[in-house]
Design an enzyme around this catalytic site. Structure first.
Site, PDB file in Angstrom:
ATOM      1  N   ARG A  67      35.779  44.832  44.661  1.00  0.00           N
ATOM      2  CA  ARG A  67      36.116  44.922  43.407  1.00  0.00           C
ATOM      3  C   ARG A  67      35.188  46.259  42.923  1.00  0.00           C
ATOM      4  O   ARG A  67      35.556  47.327  42.019  1.00  0.00           O
ATOM      5  CB  ARG A  67      35.944  43.995  42.431  1.00  0.00           C
ATOM      6  N   GLU A 117      40.412  23.049  43.120  1.00  0.00           N
ATOM      7  CA  GLU A 117      41.096  24.098  42.793  1.00  0.00           C
ATOM      8  C   GLU A 117      42.047  24.401  44.247  1.00  0.00           C
ATOM      9  O   GLU A 117      41.638  24.927  44.936  1.00  0.00           O
ATOM     10  CB  GLU A 117      40.330  25.183  42.760  1.00  0.00           C
ATOM     11  N   LYS A 175      42.078  22.868  38.818  1.00  0.00           N
ATOM     12  CA  LYS A 175      42.152  24.271  38.739  1.00  0.00           C
ATOM     13  C   LYS A 175      43.296  24.565  39.336  1.00  0.00           C
ATOM     14  O   LYS A 175      43.107  25.358  40.751  1.00  0.00           O
ATOM     15  CB  LYS A 175      40.844  24.917  38.849  1.00  0.00           C
ATOM     16  N   GLY A 180      45.476  36.862  39.982  1.00  0.00           N
ATOM     17  CA  GLY A 180      45.871  38.280  40.018  1.00  0.00           C
ATOM     18  C   GLY A 180      47.000  38.735  39.099  1.00  0.00           C
ATOM     19  O   GLY A 180      47.442  39.747  39.103  1.00  0.00           O
ATOM     20  N   ARG A 203      39.197  37.377  37.324  1.00  0.00           N
ATOM     21  CA  ARG A 203      39.840  38.750  37.204  1.00  0.00           C
ATOM     22  C   ARG A 203      40.231  38.952  35.820  1.00  0.00           C
ATOM     23  O   ARG A 203      40.261  39.888  35.254  1.00  0.00           O
ATOM     24  CB  ARG A 203      40.844  38.980  38.139  1.00  0.00           C
TER      25      ARG A 203
HETATM   26  P1  13P Z   1      40.966  34.557  39.376  1.00  0.00           P
HETATM   27  O1  13P Z   1      41.061  33.948  37.969  1.00  0.00           O
HETATM   28  O2  13P Z   1      40.651  36.088  39.570  1.00  0.00           O
HETATM   29  O3  13P Z   1      42.240  33.940  40.420  1.00  0.00           O
HETATM   30  O4  13P Z   1      39.763  33.724  40.091  1.00  0.00           O
HETATM   31  C1  13P Z   1      39.639  32.358  40.096  1.00  0.00           C
HETATM   32  C2  13P Z   1      38.707  31.751  40.879  1.00  0.00           C
HETATM   33  O5  13P Z   1      37.891  31.068  40.674  1.00  0.00           O
HETATM   34  C3  13P Z   1      39.293  31.737  42.285  1.00  0.00           C
HETATM   35  O6  13P Z   1      38.454  31.185  43.202  1.00  0.00           O
END
Ligand code: 13P
Length: 343
Positions: free
Chosen positions: A33, A177, A219, A263, A294
């Site tokens: 990034r 997640e 998540k 994304g 992001r």
């Molecule tokens: P993003 O919101 O950019 O998808 O990132 C969340 C995250 O913690 C990725 O593991």
């Protein structure tokens, strides 16, 4: 550590209208990034960026918890305060990413399994002493021709539950997640099918391994058409498909669901969360919150560009996005007022 302490932390992370800020990018992801904006890919630039985030005025009014990376939890501001103490002082609960990344899954080209279980008990104990009160682990599910395989879903679900059980043993709330990636030309219906399979497998493993559902957060990805799919459903259709998938798979005992952004543009991530809360929020058993990286950081990173002269304006951009998502939690985000300005 009592079960009640885990429950209290999990509830605090999704209380009211706040959400989580993911700032746990690995150095490789952070550098990708930075490179796009011509920012030096150095330890000191990473530290400067993370200092800008943790010291942003007003962040604590909209962010309940921040997910740090191993390097970041050990760093200090230029004034010498640890990032953990700055966050705690702002009322933000410090958390930590504890997986060591998604690695190729043997025998399954194009798929990954997330690693990091070896030595995790000891690392969690160290992070707890450093002040972390929750932890995150991301499993990645790729969609494509013949993908995902059953093996990919099962090994990632198994690892997520092993990590979650170890976290609770150490007194840290696991943020579980499982991410079904947006990359690809698959339809929204296909994403719904895969997300449902994945979440079902994850909750089977969480139960099997004795994870306390009241002391964890989920998540997940939102249910979205693939980025290259010609048909892109409306904000409302995405919201309804996501809520319906979660209703089928996430037990009511889980206090909150905090989405990743994956994304999506910053505005879409806010608008879709907003639509879920506006259309169904009061009838759902769990809080619907955010844990974006992001979708909260990118506009601020674009404004900063690695230049100290831009710190204040970048901090304003960061807090603006956090506030938009706070409004989305209440179902009152104003999409039109937040439209990107031309030029
Ligand atoms: P993003 O919101 O950019 O998808 O990132 C969340 C995250 O913690 C990725 O593991």
């Amino acid at each position: 550590m009592t079960a009640q302490a885990l429950i209290d932390t999990a509830q605090a992370l999704v209380a009211g209208d706040k959400g989580l800020l993911a700032m746990d990018e690995s150095n490789a992801t952070c550098h990708k990034r930075f490179a796009k904006l011509g920012i030096p890919q150095t330890e000191s630039a990473r530290r400067d960026w993370r200092e800008l985030i943790v010291t942003a005025p007003g962040l604590g009014a909209c962010i309940s918890g921040a997910i740090l990376f191993d390097e970041t939890i050990r760093q200090r501001t230029s004034a010498g305060a640890s990032f953990v103490s700055v966050l705690s002082g702002a009322g933000i609960i410090p958390g930590i990413k504890v997986d060591t990344g998604a690695k190729p899954l043997a025998g399954h080209p194009g798929e990954t399994v997330t690693e990091g279980l070896d030595g995790l008990r000891e690392r969690l104990a160290e992070y707890a002493v450093m002040g972390a009160r929750f932890a995150k682990w991301r499993g990645v599910i790729t969609t494509g021709a013949g993908l995902p395989s059953r093996a990919c879903i099962e090994v990632n679900a198994h690892a997520l539950a092993r990590y979650a059980a170890l976290c609770q043993e150490a007194g840290l709330v696991p943020v579980v997640e499982p991410e079904v990636l947006m990359e690809g030309d698959h339809s929204l219906a296909r994403c719904a099918e895969i997300t449902e399979e994945t979440l079902h497998a994850v909750f089977v493993q969480l139960r099997l391994q004795g994870v306390l559902l009241e002391g964890m957060l989920l998540k997940p990805n939102m249910v979205l058409p693939g980025q290259e799919c010609p048909k892109q459903e409306s904000v409302e259709e995405v919201a309804d498909a996501t809520v319906s998938c979660l209703r089928r798979t996430v037990p009511a005992a889980v206090p909150g669901i905090a989405f990743l952004s994956g994304g999506q543009s910053a505005q879409l991530a806010s608008a879709r969360l907003n639509a879920m809360n506006a259309r169904a929020g009061s009838r759902l058993p769990w809080a619907l919150a955010f844990s974006y990286s992001r979708a909260v950081q990118q506009p601020a990173l674009d404004a900063w560009k690695g230049d100290a002269a831009n710190v204040a304006v970048a901090q304003q951009a960061l807090v603006h996005r956090a506030r938009c998502n706070q409004a989305a939690r209440r179902g009152v985000y104003d999409v039109l007022a937040d439209a990107p300005k031309p030029g």
